[in-house]
Design a protein around this motif. Structure first.
Motif, PDB file in Angstrom:
ATOM      1  N   ASP A 411     -10.750   7.325 -13.619  1.00 53.16           N
ATOM      2  CA  ASP A 411     -10.074   6.573 -12.568  1.00 53.16           C
ATOM      3  C   ASP A 411      -9.100   5.629 -13.281  1.00 53.16           C
ATOM      4  O   ASP A 411      -9.374   4.445 -13.490  1.00 53.16           O
ATOM      5  N   TYR A 412      -7.954   6.145 -13.672  1.00 59.41           N
ATOM      6  CA  TYR A 412      -7.047   5.424 -14.547  1.00 59.41           C
ATOM      7  C   TYR A 412      -6.299   4.296 -13.827  1.00 59.41           C
ATOM      8  O   TYR A 412      -5.860   3.341 -14.470  1.00 59.41           O
ATOM      9  N   ARG A 438       2.037  -0.288 -14.933  1.00 58.95           N
ATOM     10  CA  ARG A 438       1.572   1.102 -14.953  1.00 58.95           C
ATOM     11  C   ARG A 438       0.561   1.359 -13.842  1.00 58.95           C
ATOM     12  O   ARG A 438       0.565   2.428 -13.212  1.00 58.95           O
ATOM     13  N   ALA A 439      -0.319   0.361 -13.596  1.00 60.31           N
ATOM     14  CA  ALA A 439      -1.312   0.525 -12.532  1.00 60.31           C
ATOM     15  C   ALA A 439      -0.632   0.683 -11.173  1.00 60.31           C
ATOM     16  O   ALA A 439      -1.095   1.471 -10.326  1.00 60.31           O
ATOM     17  N   LYS A 440       0.463  -0.021 -10.948  1.00 52.45           N
ATOM     18  CA  LYS A 440       1.175   0.081  -9.668  1.00 52.45           C
ATOM     19  C   LYS A 440       1.652   1.512  -9.405  1.00 52.45           C
ATOM     20  O   LYS A 440       1.669   1.958  -8.249  1.00 52.45           O
ATOM     21  N   THR A 441       2.006   2.220 -10.463  1.00 49.38           N
ATOM     22  CA  THR A 441       2.481   3.601 -10.271  1.00 49.38           C
ATOM     23  C   THR A 441       1.339   4.537  -9.916  1.00 49.38           C
ATOM     24  O   THR A 441       1.567   5.637  -9.415  1.00 49.38           O
ATOM     25  N   ARG A 442       0.097   4.121 -10.175  1.00 55.03           N
ATOM     26  CA  ARG A 442      -1.064   4.984  -9.911  1.00 55.03           C
ATOM     27  C   ARG A 442      -1.683   4.713  -8.534  1.00 55.03           C
ATOM     28  O   ARG A 442      -2.401   5.557  -8.010  1.00 55.03           O
ATOM     29  N   PHE A 443      -1.445   3.534  -7.983  1.00 56.85           N
ATOM     30  CA  PHE A 443      -1.971   3.197  -6.659  1.00 56.85           C
ATOM     31  C   PHE A 443      -0.932   3.516  -5.587  1.00 56.85           C
ATOM     32  O   PHE A 443       0.274   3.464  -5.837  1.00 56.85           O
ATOM     33  N   ALA A 444      -1.419   3.818  -4.399  1.00 57.33           N
ATOM     34  CA  ALA A 444      -0.516   3.957  -3.252  1.00 57.33           C
ATOM     35  C   ALA A 444       0.031   2.581  -2.903  1.00 57.33           C
ATOM     36  O   ALA A 444      -0.696   1.573  -2.950  1.00 57.33           O
ATOM     37  N   PRO A 448      -5.034  -2.315  -1.745  1.00 62.42           N
ATOM     38  CA  PRO A 448      -5.516  -3.529  -2.429  1.00 62.42           C
ATOM     39  C   PRO A 448      -5.257  -3.507  -3.935  1.00 62.42           C
ATOM     40  O   PRO A 448      -4.867  -4.525  -4.510  1.00 62.42           O
ATOM     41  N   GLY A 449      -5.476  -2.346  -4.578  1.00 63.70           N
ATOM     42  CA  GLY A 449      -5.233  -2.251  -6.013  1.00 63.70           C
ATOM     43  C   GLY A 449      -3.772  -2.480  -6.346  1.00 63.70           C
ATOM     44  O   GLY A 449      -3.440  -3.173  -7.321  1.00 63.70           O
ATOM     45  N   TRP A 450      -2.871  -1.909  -5.559  1.00 64.06           N
ATOM     46  CA  TRP A 450      -1.430  -2.078  -5.786  1.00 64.06           C
ATOM     47  C   TRP A 450      -1.046  -3.541  -5.626  1.00 64.06           C
ATOM     48  O   TRP A 450      -0.263  -4.075  -6.421  1.00 64.06           O
ATOM     49  N   VAL A 451      -1.600  -4.211  -4.619  1.00 69.98           N
ATOM     50  CA  VAL A 451      -1.276  -5.621  -4.376  1.00 69.98           C
ATOM     51  C   VAL A 451      -1.740  -6.484  -5.544  1.00 69.98           C
ATOM     52  O   VAL A 451      -1.014  -7.382  -6.006  1.00 69.98           O
TER      53      VAL A 451
END
Length: 464
Positions: A411-412, A438-444, A448-451
């Motif tokens: 779960d990168y 980099r995490a922003k590119t993996r979340f929709a 919550p993760g993107w935010v």
């Protein structure tokens, strides 16, 4: 902007004074000061729990119970405690180690609570703002006189008057600030005694501590100008403290023996972790069969590589106090740091249960679960670590282990986010932003993760 540049050198002494006031003369290592990351801190569940129990009744008496005042342990062996931001009390581990009784340390904490209750930090900032305004005006007037003198010839008395106009007010302002701080210290002493009396505790420990510092600092202070000291002169301060503290009806009240034992256990633990082995054994020789001495020697033994002997000593401690969570914690930590994470799981689970789910111990358990490389433990590790960081959101180690656990599950997105949070808390803002980006590119987008990742990208370094 040019005015600020001109004033910078002139204001150096004043700035240094106020900085010392704010941090109570805390010695900060040069490397830390250069990096701007603040003094290094120590985390230990047992020590922090004891400090919380020491301060809870004091804060309640001061009307600060609901302010969520935190205790922070500084990695410094000198005796010092201070407040710096209105929401935390900082204590050097040296203050804990050198306090022979709970009451001595509680007295110091009561004094620092007096600073918080009195709003001394905010008031000092007001004094500083006023002093800076006075200094700017004095310097502008002095600069004008110097310029006029220059126009009138190099030997003009006006130029000398201008120089005096600059130097004189600065000295008066400095003395005024020092006098104000001395008064704050005296007020904090009185407030501390008041809080101790309200909680039916003796102020004798506070008096004993300051009296000890009197004898240690009397020689250094001999011949000093009392009006150039940031704290009251030692003898005067102790005499005043004794005068009003000795009237307390609880002056001769002793610490509870059970509390004294816990205090001694924490001191032994700090000695074992922070001092050289030969120093530990001088403090706690083999002839000393007390529980604190055995605790210190057991920890020191595992730290210096003799795991088998250390485990035997820890097991003997557990036999004496089978419900002490910190003995199981030390056992688990010894196994984990000796490359046996699978063996560390059982004692750490026991420590978590007995400690009422201490977040720091949960993080250690999560580290053991991740360290086994057994994927069957991954979901359990993630659950435990997420609960731990929710209660201790400023501990980088929890996010580091969480990132590793998510990595095991491939779960990168969550792994990058947790790594970014760990870097952010360490003060490595550059790495935190890179990982969060980099995490922003993996979340929709908008999840919550993107935010959370976006918040890190847009944020500045956390306050230390």
């Amino acid at each position: 902007m040019s005015l600020q540049i001109v004033l910078r050198k002139k204001a150096t002494a004043l700035t240094a004074l106020v900085t010392a006031t704010a941090i109570a003369l805390l010695p900060v290592p040069a490397a830390q000061a250069q990096e701007g990351r603040g003094p290094p801190t120590l985390r230990d569940s047992e020590t922090e729990q004891l400090l919380r129990e020491y301060t809870r009744p004091i804060l309640r008496a001061a009307g600060l119970e609901k302010q969520n005042i935190q205790m922070v342990i500084i990695n410094d062996n000198s005796f010092n405690a201070f407040v710096a931001d209105g929401r935390r009390i900082f204590v050097n581990y040296g203050a804990i180690l050198q306090s022979e009784t709970p009451n001595q340390l509680i007295g110091v904490l009561a004094h620092e609570t007096g600073h918080l209750a009195g709003g001394h930090l905010a008031k000092m900032r007001e004094q500083l703002a006023s002093a800076q305004t006075q200094m700017i005006i004095a310097m502008l007037l002095g600069a004008g006189a110097i310029a006029a003198g220059a126009r009138g010839g190099g030997n003009s008395g006006l130029a000398n008057a201008g120089a005096a106009a600059v130097a004189g007010p600065q000295e008066m302002i400095r003395r005024s600030l020092l006098s104000y701080q001395r008064q704050q210290e005296e007020n904090a002493d009185r407030a501390g005694v008041k809080f101790l009396t309200a909680t039916q505790q003796s102020p004798k420990g506070m008096y004993e501590t300051f009296k000890r510092f009197t004898s240690e600092s009397l020689f250094a202070a001999r011949g000093s100008d009392p009006y150039l000291q940031s704290h009251p002169m030692p003898a005067d301060r102790v005499a005043a403290l004794q005068e009003f503290a000795s009237t307390s009806p609880y002056w001769d009240k002793k610490d509870d023996p059970a509390l004294q034992l816990r205090h001694d256990m924490v001191r032994a633990k700090i000695s074992a972790f922070m001092e050289r082995q030969e120093v530990v054994y001088r403090r706690y020789p083999l002839t000393n069969d007390s529980l604190p001495a055995r605790y210190a020697r057991a920890i020191s033994t595992y730290l210096h590589g003799d795991l088998r002997s250390a485990l035997a000593q820890i097991d003997a401690l557990i036999a004496v106090q089978p419900n002490n969570p910190y003995f199981y914690e030390v056992r688990g930590q010894a196994l984990l740091e000796s490359g046996k994470p699978a063996d560390a799981i059982a004692p750490l689970r026991k420590a978590v249960a007995l400690s009422n789910n201490s977040a720091l111990i949960e993080m250690l358990l999560g580290q053991a679960l991740v360290g086994t490389d057994n994927k069957a433990y991954t979901d359990d590790a993630i659950k435990i670590l997420r609960e731990a960081v929710a209660r201790e959101p400023e501990a980088p180690i929890g996010y580091t282990q969480l990132a590793m656990a998510y990595g095991r599950k491939a779960d990168y997105a969550e792994a990058d986010l947790a790594s970014a949070q760990a870097a952010y808390l360490r003060g490595d803002n550059k790495t935190a932003r890179e990982l969060a980006t980099r995490a922003k590119t993996r979340f929709a987008v908008g999840t919550p993760g993107w935010v959370k990742a976006d918040d890190i990208v847009a944020s500045k370094s956390p306050r230390n």
